[in-house]
Design an enzyme around this catalytic site. Structure first.
Site, short mmCIF file in Angstrom:
data_model
loop_
_atom_site.label_atom_id
_atom_site.label_comp_id
_atom_site.label_asym_id
_atom_site.label_seq_id
_atom_site.Cartn_x
_atom_site.Cartn_y
_atom_site.Cartn_z
N GLU A 1 3.86 1.73 9.04
CA GLU A 1 3.88 0.31 9.36
C GLU A 1 2.47 -0.10 9.68
O GLU A 1 1.72 0.67 10.27
CB GLU A 1 4.77 0.04 10.58
CG GLU A 1 6.22 0.36 10.30
CD GLU A 1 6.96 0.77 11.56
OE1 GLU A 1 6.32 1.08 12.58
OE2 GLU A 1 8.19 0.81 11.50
N TYR B 1 -4.37 1.85 2.46
CA TYR B 1 -3.06 2.38 2.08
C TYR B 1 -2.74 2.09 0.62
O TYR B 1 -2.24 2.95 -0.10
CB TYR B 1 -1.97 1.82 3.00
CG TYR B 1 -2.20 2.14 4.46
CD1 TYR B 1 -2.67 3.39 4.87
CD2 TYR B 1 -1.98 1.18 5.44
CE1 TYR B 1 -2.89 3.67 6.21
CE2 TYR B 1 -2.20 1.47 6.79
CZ TYR B 1 -2.65 2.71 7.17
OH TYR B 1 -2.87 2.98 8.48
#
Length: 151
Positions: free
Chosen positions: A108, A120
């Site tokens: 998250e 990411y």
């Protein structure tokens, strides 16, 4: 003369919890407490630190249950951000999860964390959903973006 810095990723023990919490307090507006970090040293967790010339500069905490691995936290000392240490640390925990039979890697990230989201995505993660109001902020809350990587 060029100074070549030595970078190592090494396992951390529960005795490192306080320095991890101290570093997290420099990076996150609402970091995990030392006692919460201490709970991340059970059998389902792996914590690693990144060292630059033998100095602790960051850490990652991985939680894995069977085929699902979740990045609980990743943290690089602010003055050492932007040097590729976060990428090295993330690659290390992804490789570890893969070697321990994980099939999916989750994390998250704050919606406002543009740099982290880019890291990411560069490593192959895709956005998989949202958690409304998940993170505390100085003025209320912020949404979390759920991301996943198929290993």
């Amino acid at each position: 003369m060029i100074h070549v810095q030595k970078v190592q990723v090494l396992p951390l023990s529960i005795e490192c919890s306080q320095k991890m919490a101290h570093l997290a307090s420099k990076v996150h507006s609402h970091p995990m407490s030392t006692s919460t970090i201490e709970t991340c040293f059970g059998p389902l967790y792996t914590s690693v630190g990144i060292y630059l010339d033998d100095e602790f500069r960051g850490f990652a905490i991985l939680h894995q249950i069977f085929e699902n691995a979740t990045l609980m936290d990743i943290c690089i000392e602010p003055k050492f951000q932007g040097r590729g240490l976060g990428h090295l640390l993330l690659d290390h925990v992804i490789t570890f999860a893969r070697e321990h039979d994980a099939e999916t890697f989750f994390l998250e990230v704050r919606e406002s964390s543009v740099v982290a989201r880019a890291l990411y995505i560069r490593d192959g993660f895709r956005e998989a959903g949202y958690r409304k109001g998940y993170y505390k902020t100085a003025s209320g809350t912020e949404d979390a973006i759920l991301m996943e990587l198929t290993l």
